[in-house]
Design an enzyme around this catalytic site. Structure first.
Site, PDB file in Angstrom:
ATOM      1  N   PRO A  43      14.620   0.063  -0.952  1.00 10.81           N
ATOM      2  CA  PRO A  43      14.044   0.867  -2.029  1.00 10.81           C
ATOM      3  C   PRO A  43      14.845   0.728  -3.325  1.00 10.81           C
ATOM      4  CG  PRO A  43      15.332   2.241  -0.558  1.00 10.81           C
ATOM      5  CD  PRO A  43      15.372   0.861   0.015  1.00 10.81           C
TER       6      PRO A  43
ATOM      7  N   TYR B 292      14.037   0.268 -13.695  1.00 20.36           N
ATOM      8  CA  TYR B 292      13.402  -0.751 -14.524  1.00 20.36           C
ATOM      9  C   TYR B 292      13.370  -0.318 -15.998  1.00 20.36           C
ATOM     10  CZ  TYR B 292      12.168  -2.108  -9.811  1.00 20.36           C
ATOM     11  OH  TYR B 292      12.239  -2.428  -8.483  1.00 20.36           O
TER      12      TYR B 292
ATOM     13  N   CYS C 258       8.749  -4.906 -34.632  1.00 24.88           N
ATOM     14  CA  CYS C 258       7.598  -5.418 -35.382  1.00 24.88           C
ATOM     15  C   CYS C 258       6.507  -5.969 -34.469  1.00 24.88           C
ATOM     16  CB  CYS C 258       8.081  -6.494 -36.343  1.00 24.88           C
ATOM     17  SG  CYS C 258       9.447  -5.866 -37.324  1.00 24.88           S
TER      18      CYS C 258
ATOM     19  N   ARG D  20      13.091   1.815  -6.956  1.00 24.29           N
ATOM     20  CA  ARG D  20      12.546   2.867  -7.818  1.00 24.29           C
ATOM     21  C   ARG D  20      12.682   4.260  -7.208  1.00 24.29           C
ATOM     22  NH1 ARG D  20       8.142   1.734 -11.289  1.00 24.29           N
ATOM     23  NH2 ARG D  20       7.728  -0.076  -9.973  1.00 24.29           N
TER      24      ARG D  20
HETATM   25  N1  LLP Z   1      12.667  -5.813  -2.575  1.00 27.53           N
HETATM   26  C1  LLP Z   1      12.182  -6.876  -3.255  1.00 27.53           C
HETATM   27  C2  LLP Z   1      12.184  -8.189  -2.626  1.00 27.53           C
HETATM   28  C3  LLP Z   1      11.666  -6.681  -4.551  1.00 27.53           C
HETATM   29  O1  LLP Z   1      11.168  -7.715  -5.219  1.00 27.53           O
HETATM   30  C4  LLP Z   1      11.661  -5.379  -5.127  1.00 27.53           C
HETATM   31  C5  LLP Z   1      11.117  -5.165  -6.466  1.00 27.53           C
HETATM   32  C6  LLP Z   1      12.206  -4.317  -4.376  1.00 27.53           C
HETATM   33  C7  LLP Z   1      12.690  -4.576  -3.101  1.00 27.53           C
HETATM   34  C8  LLP Z   1      12.282  -2.915  -4.897  1.00 27.53           C
HETATM   35  O2  LLP Z   1      11.028  -2.376  -5.160  1.00 27.53           O
HETATM   36  P1  LLP Z   1      10.887  -0.827  -5.519  1.00 27.53           P
HETATM   37  O3  LLP Z   1      11.346  -0.024  -4.339  1.00 27.53           O
HETATM   38  O4  LLP Z   1      11.746  -0.556  -6.713  1.00 27.53           O
HETATM   39  O5  LLP Z   1       9.448  -0.655  -5.811  1.00 27.53           O
HETATM   40  N2  LLP Z   1       9.520  -3.963 -13.187  1.00 27.53           N
HETATM   41  C9  LLP Z   1       8.500  -3.318 -12.407  1.00 27.53           C
HETATM   42  C10 LLP Z   1       8.836  -3.306 -10.935  1.00 27.53           C
HETATM   43  C11 LLP Z   1       9.137  -4.684 -10.373  1.00 27.53           C
HETATM   44  C12 LLP Z   1       9.532  -4.672  -8.922  1.00 27.53           C
HETATM   45  C13 LLP Z   1      10.090  -5.985  -8.526  1.00 27.53           C
HETATM   46  N3  LLP Z   1      10.534  -6.049  -7.168  1.00 27.53           N
HETATM   47  C14 LLP Z   1       8.253  -1.931 -12.961  1.00 27.53           C
HETATM   48  O6  LLP Z   1       8.896  -1.543 -13.951  1.00 27.53           O
HETATM   49  O7  LLP Z   1       7.373  -1.206 -12.488  1.00 27.53           O
END
Ligand code: LLP
Length: 420
Positions: free
Chosen positions: A274, A374, A346, A276
């Protein structure tokens, strides 16, 4: 639950007034709550306690060293995707046996550095990558543990840019490719094929897609085991959604209650990644209103924070709640024009919020909520803007955990050619 709350119409982060932090450290500013961060880590740990998983926090969500150190101290591991993230993991002394490494494009140098540090395993996304890791491991005279990333072809309800488990995406392998590699693992003498990895996407509110994907992976594990293949690890990735607006995401407990029965009896060491869920609501972004601009059709709060600091609204049209730090005035009066909160960059795409009923005046501070994941980690120097400072709050005390960039930081790596 998080620890950014209003008391007497003043926004607090734990025991510190947001306004005081903005004044002391300047804006734009990221503010993190230590308690919120560790409590969210603990929520996952508690929900899955019956199987004691390895919880590898996804560094990309927020890679500030102090935050990483707190997570490692709480017993967490790290999910990394680059040499830079490995460097950070080493800096906070994350035990190598708690590090997993994904990414579709690991370079030779990155692979070599991770093998030398002795990470728990690589999450491998393609056959050429597997060949390359085998070659480098053989050169280093090592046998390295690998999980193959499975692309289960499921479609969670989230922004298309952050879906990663559909077959059209660049991630992971289809079941046939994956099974064949397991069955022909003698081709990779320096690889110890130990498990399967998945990560189907991010900001997913429902357990459905996870359940579907785990169902598919279970089938593969059963088929392979029937053929005598040993599989010891299953990494179910990250992706748990949080509340930004009106989402009603599953809690960690609800998620675990749905997923745990599927994992029971499989005799697997489970990993989670996890990002986010742990960092998202642990941070806010503070910015100051520079001007209030009224046009015949709109009102603009022009603030000192911009898309280079917090890209999510511009890139994904993501919603972040925006509040004034000292009154929480959100009610809409009649004839009031809806307002956009925009930065000085801009581009018309430079906004933090659109069409909000928000009252503020020049000099007021605004808080952009849910900016812990993020946020800073996707920031840039676009328009030659210095990236903001980051502050960690622990009760009534605040600490700078990244100083604001200076103009020297902006140009320090550049060269003015004398010859031209
Ligand atoms: N594991 C892998 C292989 C990943 O690619 C990611 C996120 C995670 C775990 C963690 O995912 P989470 O639990 O945070 O959802 N920039 C985007 C989110 C991109 C996520 C990329 N991979 C945003 O601001 O919503």
């Amino acid at each position: 639950m998080h620890h950014f709350i209003f008391k007497n119409r003043e926004l607090y982060c734990e025991g510190c007034k947001a306004k005081d932090l903005a004044k002391e450290y300047g804006t734009p500013l990221y503010v993190y709550s230590r308690r919120t961060l560790t409590e969210h880590f603990d929520k996952i740990k508690k929900a899955f306690r019956s199987i004691k998983p390895v919880i590898c926090y996804s560094v990309k969500a927020n890679s500030n060293l102090t935050l990483l150190k707190l997570i490692v101290a709480a017993g967490g591991g790290l999910d990394i995707v680059s040499g830079g993230e490995l460097y950070r993991a080493k800096k906070v002394k994350c035990p190598p046996e708690r590090i997993v490494y994904a990414s579709v494009g690991k370079t030779d140098l990155e692979i070599q550095e991770a093998i030398s540090y002795g990470i728990l395993m690589f999450n491998v996304e393609s056959t050429p990558e597997l060949h390359n890791i085998n070659r480098i491991a053989s050169r280093l005279n090592k046998k390295v543990r690998v999980a193959l990333r499975f692309n289960p072809d499921v479609k969670p309800k989230t922004h298309s840019y952050i879906i990663t488990g559909k077959k059209e995406t660049k991630f992971g392998m289809d079941s046939e490719t994956l099974k064949n590699i397991f069955l022909e693992q003698y081709n990779y003498p320096n690889i110890k094929l130990a498990g399967i990895h998945m990560h189907i996407g991010s900001q997913i509110s429902q357990a459905g897609p996870f359940i579907k994907a785990i169902g598919k992976v279970k089938k593969i594990i059963t088929q392979l085991r029937q053929k005598g293949i040993i599989i010891s690890y299953l990494n179910i990735g990250g992706g748990l959604g949080i509340v930004y607006n009106k989402e009603k995401p599953q809690t960690a407990g609800e998620f675990a209650n749905k997923v745990l029965p599927l994992l029971k009896g499989l005799d697997l060491k489970v990993l989670l990644e996890p990002g986010r869920f742990i960092a998202g609501n642990s941070g806010i972004f503070l910015t100051k209103v520079i001007y209030v601009k009224n046009t015949p059709v709109k009102k603009f709060f022009i603030v000192d924070g911009a898309m280079n600091d917090l890209l999510r609204p511009s890139l994904y049209g993501a919603y972040h709640d925006v509040v004034t730090v000292n009154k929480n005035l959100k009610s809409k009066t009649q004839n009031q024009k809806l307002a956009d909160v925009v930065g000085p960059i801009c581009e018309s795409g430079d906004f933090l919020a659109k069409d909000r009923s928000l009252e503020a005046k020049q000099g007021d501070y605004l808080a952009v909520m849910g900016a812990g994941a993020y946020g800073f980690s996707m920031s840039s120097n676009y328009n030659s803007r210095r990236r903001p400072a980051e502050v960690l709050v622990d009760g009534k005390t605040s600490y700078i955990v990244r100083r604001r960039e200076s103009y020297q930081d902006l140009t320090g790596n550049e060269v003015i050619l004398k010859k031209l």
